[in-house]
Design a protein around this motif. Structure first.
Motif, PDB file in Angstrom:
ATOM      1  N   VAL A 132      -0.806  -0.733  -6.387  1.00 31.72           N
ATOM      2  CA  VAL A 132       0.015  -2.374  -6.034  1.00 31.72           C
ATOM      3  C   VAL A 132       1.186  -1.848  -5.237  1.00 31.72           C
ATOM      4  CG1 VAL A 132       1.595  -3.582  -7.724  1.00 31.72           C
ATOM      5  CG2 VAL A 132      -0.630  -2.612  -8.904  1.00 31.72           C
ATOM      6  N   ALA A 133       1.893  -0.938  -5.091  1.00 34.46           N
ATOM      7  CA  ALA A 133       3.103  -1.109  -4.484  1.00 34.46           C
ATOM      8  C   ALA A 133       2.516  -1.243  -2.688  1.00 34.46           C
ATOM      9  CB  ALA A 133       3.710   0.405  -4.688  1.00 34.46           C
ATOM     10  N   LYS A 134       1.995  -0.120  -2.878  1.00 32.49           N
ATOM     11  CA  LYS A 134       0.578  -0.041  -1.123  1.00 32.49           C
ATOM     12  C   LYS A 134      -0.236  -1.326  -1.008  1.00 32.49           C
ATOM     13  CE  LYS A 134      -1.257   3.270   1.943  1.00 32.49           C
ATOM     14  NZ  LYS A 134      -1.632   4.694   1.914  1.00 32.49           N
ATOM     15  N   TYR A 135      -0.754  -1.620  -1.825  1.00 32.17           N
ATOM     16  CA  TYR A 135      -2.190  -3.076  -0.690  1.00 32.17           C
ATOM     17  C   TYR A 135      -1.632  -4.046  -2.101  1.00 32.17           C
ATOM     18  CZ  TYR A 135      -4.211   1.338   0.162  1.00 32.17           C
ATOM     19  OH  TYR A 135      -4.279   3.404   0.714  1.00 32.17           O
ATOM     20  N   LEU A 136      -1.080  -4.677  -2.509  1.00 36.51           N
ATOM     21  CA  LEU A 136      -0.979  -5.340  -3.249  1.00 36.51           C
ATOM     22  C   LEU A 136      -0.869  -6.824  -2.022  1.00 36.51           C
ATOM     23  CD1 LEU A 136      -1.565  -8.522  -5.189  1.00 36.51           C
ATOM     24  CD2 LEU A 136       0.844  -7.666  -6.154  1.00 36.51           C
ATOM     25  N   LYS A 137       0.451  -6.347  -1.243  1.00 36.35           N
ATOM     26  CA  LYS A 137       0.628  -7.868  -0.024  1.00 36.35           C
ATOM     27  C   LYS A 137      -0.415  -7.691   0.818  1.00 36.35           C
ATOM     28  CE  LYS A 137       5.802  -7.164  -0.895  1.00 36.35           C
ATOM     29  NZ  LYS A 137       7.155  -6.919   0.110  1.00 36.35           N
ATOM     30  N   ARG A 138      -1.232  -6.246   1.132  1.00 37.67           N
ATOM     31  CA  ARG A 138      -1.918  -7.062   2.109  1.00 37.67           C
ATOM     32  C   ARG A 138      -3.407  -7.615   1.504  1.00 37.67           C
ATOM     33  NH1 ARG A 138      -3.649  -0.335   4.032  1.00 37.67           N
ATOM     34  NH2 ARG A 138      -5.729  -2.116   4.408  1.00 37.67           N
ATOM     35  N   ALA A 139      -3.781  -7.248   0.577  1.00 40.39           N
ATOM     36  CA  ALA A 139      -4.838  -8.030  -0.912  1.00 40.39           C
ATOM     37  C   ALA A 139      -4.937 -10.131  -0.580  1.00 40.39           C
ATOM     38  CB  ALA A 139      -5.165  -7.145  -1.261  1.00 40.39           C
ATOM     39  N   GLU A 159      14.987   6.133 -17.339  1.00 39.69           N
ATOM     40  CA  GLU A 159      13.831   6.777 -16.151  1.00 39.69           C
ATOM     41  C   GLU A 159      12.776   5.974 -16.374  1.00 39.69           C
ATOM     42  OE1 GLU A 159      15.330   8.067 -19.058  1.00 39.69           O
ATOM     43  OE2 GLU A 159      17.270   9.618 -19.171  1.00 39.69           O
ATOM     44  N   ARG A 160      11.915   5.675 -16.766  1.00 34.18           N
ATOM     45  CA  ARG A 160      10.572   4.974 -16.668  1.00 34.18           C
ATOM     46  C   ARG A 160      11.283   3.862 -15.531  1.00 34.18           C
ATOM     47  NH1 ARG A 160       5.895   6.787 -20.172  1.00 34.18           N
ATOM     48  NH2 ARG A 160       5.933   8.981 -21.131  1.00 34.18           N
ATOM     49  N   HIS A 161      11.877   3.191 -16.185  1.00 34.71           N
ATOM     50  CA  HIS A 161      11.860   1.642 -15.748  1.00 34.71           C
ATOM     51  C   HIS A 161      13.053   1.805 -14.257  1.00 34.71           C
ATOM     52  CE1 HIS A 161      11.807   0.447 -19.369  1.00 34.71           C
ATOM     53  NE2 HIS A 161      12.348  -0.904 -18.955  1.00 34.71           N
ATOM     54  N   LEU A 162      13.918   3.525 -14.136  1.00 33.42           N
ATOM     55  CA  LEU A 162      13.587   3.718 -12.666  1.00 33.42           C
ATOM     56  C   LEU A 162      12.747   3.802 -11.874  1.00 33.42           C
ATOM     57  CD1 LEU A 162      17.642   5.441 -13.934  1.00 33.42           C
ATOM     58  CD2 LEU A 162      16.798   3.699 -11.853  1.00 33.42           C
ATOM     59  N   GLU A 163      11.833   5.086 -12.595  1.00 33.36           N
ATOM     60  CA  GLU A 163      11.011   5.558 -11.910  1.00 33.36           C
ATOM     61  C   GLU A 163       9.277   4.502 -11.200  1.00 33.36           C
ATOM     62  OE1 GLU A 163       7.182   8.971 -12.089  1.00 33.36           O
ATOM     63  OE2 GLU A 163       8.022   8.016 -14.180  1.00 33.36           O
ATOM     64  N   ALA A 164       9.291   3.248 -12.171  1.00 34.88           N
ATOM     65  CA  ALA A 164       8.737   2.753 -11.902  1.00 34.88           C
ATOM     66  C   ALA A 164       9.413   1.730 -10.486  1.00 34.88           C
ATOM     67  CB  ALA A 164       8.305   1.687 -13.097  1.00 34.88           C
ATOM     68  N   LEU A 178       8.481   1.141  -6.771  1.00 39.29           N
ATOM     69  CA  LEU A 178       8.003  -0.208  -5.821  1.00 39.29           C
ATOM     70  C   LEU A 178       8.957  -0.704  -4.512  1.00 39.29           C
ATOM     71  CD1 LEU A 178       7.701  -2.764  -9.177  1.00 39.29           C
ATOM     72  CD2 LEU A 178       5.627  -1.398  -7.853  1.00 39.29           C
ATOM     73  N   GLY A 179       9.578   0.448  -4.593  1.00 38.02           N
ATOM     74  CA  GLY A 179      10.156   0.367  -2.972  1.00 38.02           C
ATOM     75  C   GLY A 179      11.872   0.789  -3.320  1.00 38.02           C
ATOM     76  N   ALA A 180      12.840   0.519  -4.198  1.00 38.66           N
ATOM     77  CA  ALA A 180      14.100   0.941  -4.707  1.00 38.66           C
ATOM     78  C   ALA A 180      14.147   2.204  -4.326  1.00 38.66           C
ATOM     79  CB  ALA A 180      14.184   0.141  -5.603  1.00 38.66           C
ATOM     80  N   ASP A 181      15.641   1.975  -3.681  1.00 39.35           N
ATOM     81  CA  ASP A 181      16.256   3.307  -3.485  1.00 39.35           C
ATOM     82  C   ASP A 181      16.882   3.742  -4.256  1.00 39.35           C
ATOM     83  OD1 ASP A 181      17.922   5.574  -2.707  1.00 39.35           O
ATOM     84  OD2 ASP A 181      18.257   4.314  -0.321  1.00 39.35           O
TER      85      ASP A 181
END
Length: 422
Positions: free
Chosen positions: A245-252, A333-338, A342-345
Motif C-alpha cells: 500500500v505504501a509503495k503502490y496506492l498513490k500510483r494506482a 510499537e506496532r503503531h510506530l512500525e506501521a 507508511l513513510g514516517a520518520d
C-alpha cells in the motif's frame, strides 16, 4: 488459519469453465452487478462457461453495498434455480451476496436472521456443507478492492441503519480467481476508496487484540469466531500488504494505466484478505457501519449509482486518525512500525507519540489522495453522533477486537474528532 484457494495471474478468467467442470457442476448460478454486466470481465467468464458446455443462469441485480432486502432477492433467485455451484463475478458486494445466496439455499428452512451475527441476529453455527463457490474477483466497479475470499458477508441491516453480517468459515469461496487484466476498469475515486479499505484491513488486523488474550475460550471449535485477533500468521500478511500500500496506492489511484501498481494493489488486497480474514478488524470498521448505513445526502464521486452512498473504504478510513490515536497506548510499537512503513520518520519517536505519528501520516496520505474533510463533508454533524454511536454498539463482532476497550463516551469522542480531518 483458514483461507480459500487462490489463483492469481493474467488471463486466469479463461479457466473458470474448467474449474466449474472440475467440481462436477452441471448447472451454475452466475452473480454480478449492473455495472459489471456491461463490461468485458463478465463476458470473459460467460464465454469460458459456454466454451466448456456449462449451463448457467445470470443474476445481475446485486446491489452496491447489499441490504437485507437485496440479499433476500438473490436468495429467492438461487432457490428457484436448483444450482449445484455458484460463480461470483465482482468485488465484495457481489461475492458477499453470492455467499449468502449459497448459504440460505443450502439451508432452505432457515429464517434470515438465524445466521446473522449476534446480538443483531441469532448467530447460529453453520454445521452443514454448502455448494462450491468460485469467486472471480474483478475489482467490482462499484465496490471496495477487497478479495472477499473470507468467511464473512456484510450487508446493511435496514431496520438498524447500520451494517452487520454473517461470519463463518463455512461460507468461504472454494476458489478465488484474481486476474490483474481487469484492474484498468476501476475509476480513480473508486480505486482510492478501495485502497483505503485495504489500508485499514492491514492496520486494524495488525493492531487487533492478540488472539491469546480473547476469552472465554469457545466450548467447541465450531464456535470459535472467524475473527480471532492478531496472530503470528496474520501479522505476516498484514505487514507485507502495508508495504505494498505504501509503495503502490498513490500510483494506482493517480494513473489507471499503471498496470504494475494496480496489479500489485489487486494482489495486495488478496494478501490483506488472508490477514484480516483470520485476525479481524476493529474500530474503524465497526464505526464505519453506521456511517455507511445512515448515508444522508452524500453522492459518491465516480460511482454510477442512483442512491446516496458513502463508499465502504471511505467510511472506514475517515475515522482512522482518531481511532489509531485512541488505540496506540495499548501496542505503541506496532503503531510506530506501521507509521514507519507508511513513510514516517520515527528515529526520534517515543512510545507516547505513537498515536499522533500514525495519525499524522494517515492524514497526509488522505489529503494527498483527495479525501473529503471528515464526516462533516460527508453530510454529518455533531447532532448525528448519538445515532452513529447507537449503530456502532451492536458491532461487537469487530469492536471487541480493539486492543483498547471503549465506552459510549469514547465512541462519541472518536466520531466528534472525525468530523474534520485537516
Amino acid at each position: 488459519m483458514a483461507c480459500s484457494s487462490i489463483r492469481y495471474g493474467k488471463g486466469v478468467t479463461q479457466e473458470v469453465g474448467m474449474d466449474v467442470q472440475n467440481v462436477g457442476a452441471r448447472r451454475v448460478c452466475v452473480m454480478t452487478d449492473k455495472n459489471l454486466a456491461r463490461l468485458p470481465p463478465l463476458r470473459n467468464v460467460l464465454d469460458s462457461l459456454t466454451r466448456h458446455a456449462v449451463k448457467f443462469d445470470l443474476f445481475d441485480d446485486v446491489r452496491v453495498e447489499p441490504t437485507d432486502g437485496s440479499l433476500k432477492k438473490a436468495i429467492a433467485f438461487a432457490r428457484r434455480g436448483a444450482f449445484d455451484a455458484y460463480v461470483a463475478v465482482g468485488g465484495g458486494s457481489v461475492i458477499d451476496t453470492c455467499k449468502v445466496a449459497n448459504l440460505y439455499t443450502s439451508s432452505p428452512d432457515a429464517d434470515f436472521m438465524d445466521y446473522v451475527n449476534a446480538p443483531i441476529g441469532k448467530g447460529k453455527p453453520i454445521n452443514f456443507s454448502l455448494k462450491p463457490l468460485i469467486a472471480q474477483y474483478v475489482l467490482e466497479i462499484t465496490n471496495p478492492l477487497t478479495c472477499e475470499t473470507t468467511g464473512v458477508a456484510v450487508f446493511d441491516h435496514e431496520p438498524l441503519k447500520a451494517k452487520t453480517g454473517i461470519a463463518s468459515r463455512a461460507i468461504r469461496p472454494t476458489l478465488g480467481l484474481i486476474d490483474p487484466l481487469h484492474t484498468s476498469y476501476l475509476p480513480e475515486r473508486v480505486c482510492a476508496n478501495s485502497g483505503f479499505d485495504v489500508l485499514c484491513h492491514c492496520l486494524e488486523s495488525y493492531t487487533a487484540l492478540p488472539f491469546d488474550q480473547r476469552e472465554p475460550c469457545p466450548t467447541n471449535p465450531l464456535y470459535r469466531p472467524v475473527y480471532q485477533g492478531s496472530n503470528p500468521i496474520s501479522d505476516v500478511w498484514s505487514r507485507h500488504t502495508l508495504h505494498i500500500v505504501a509503495k503502490y496506492l498513490k500510483r494506482a489511484v493517480q494513473n489507471r494505466d499503471d498496470l504494475e501498481a494496480r496489479s500489485l494493489m489487486h494482489l495486495g488486497s488478496t494478501f490483506a484478505g488472508i490477514g484480516f480474514g483470520n485476525a479481524g478488524v476493529h474500530l474503524c470498521h465497526g464505526m464505519s457501519y453506521p456511517i455507511s448505513g445512515m448515508a444522508k445526502t452524500y453522492k459518491a464521486k465516480g460511482y454510477n449509482i442512483d442512491h446516496n452512498l458513502v463508499p465502504h473504504g471511505l467510511s472506514v478510513v475517515v475515522t482512522s486518525p482518531a481511532v489509531f490515536t485512541f488505540t496506540a497506548s495499548m501496542c505503541p510499537e506496532r503503531h510506530l512500525e506501521a507509521a514507519e512503513i507508511l513513510g514516517a520518520d520515527i528515529r526520534q519517536a517515543c512510545r507516547a507519540d505513537a498515536g499522533r505519528i500514525l495519525a499524522d501520516v494517515l492524514r497526509q496520505m488522505l489529503f494527498d489522495l483527495g479525501v473529503d474533510d471528515g464526516l462533516s463533508a460527508l453530510g454529518y454533524s455533531c447532532d448525528d453522533i448519538p445515532e452513529l454511536v447507537r449503530g456502532t454498539l451492536p458491532q461487537e463482532r469487530v469492536t471487541k477486537l480493539s486492543p483498547r476497550a471503549q465506552t459510549e463516551e469514547d465512541l462519541s469522542l472518536l466520531f466528534e474528532e472525525s468530523m474534520k480531518l485537516y
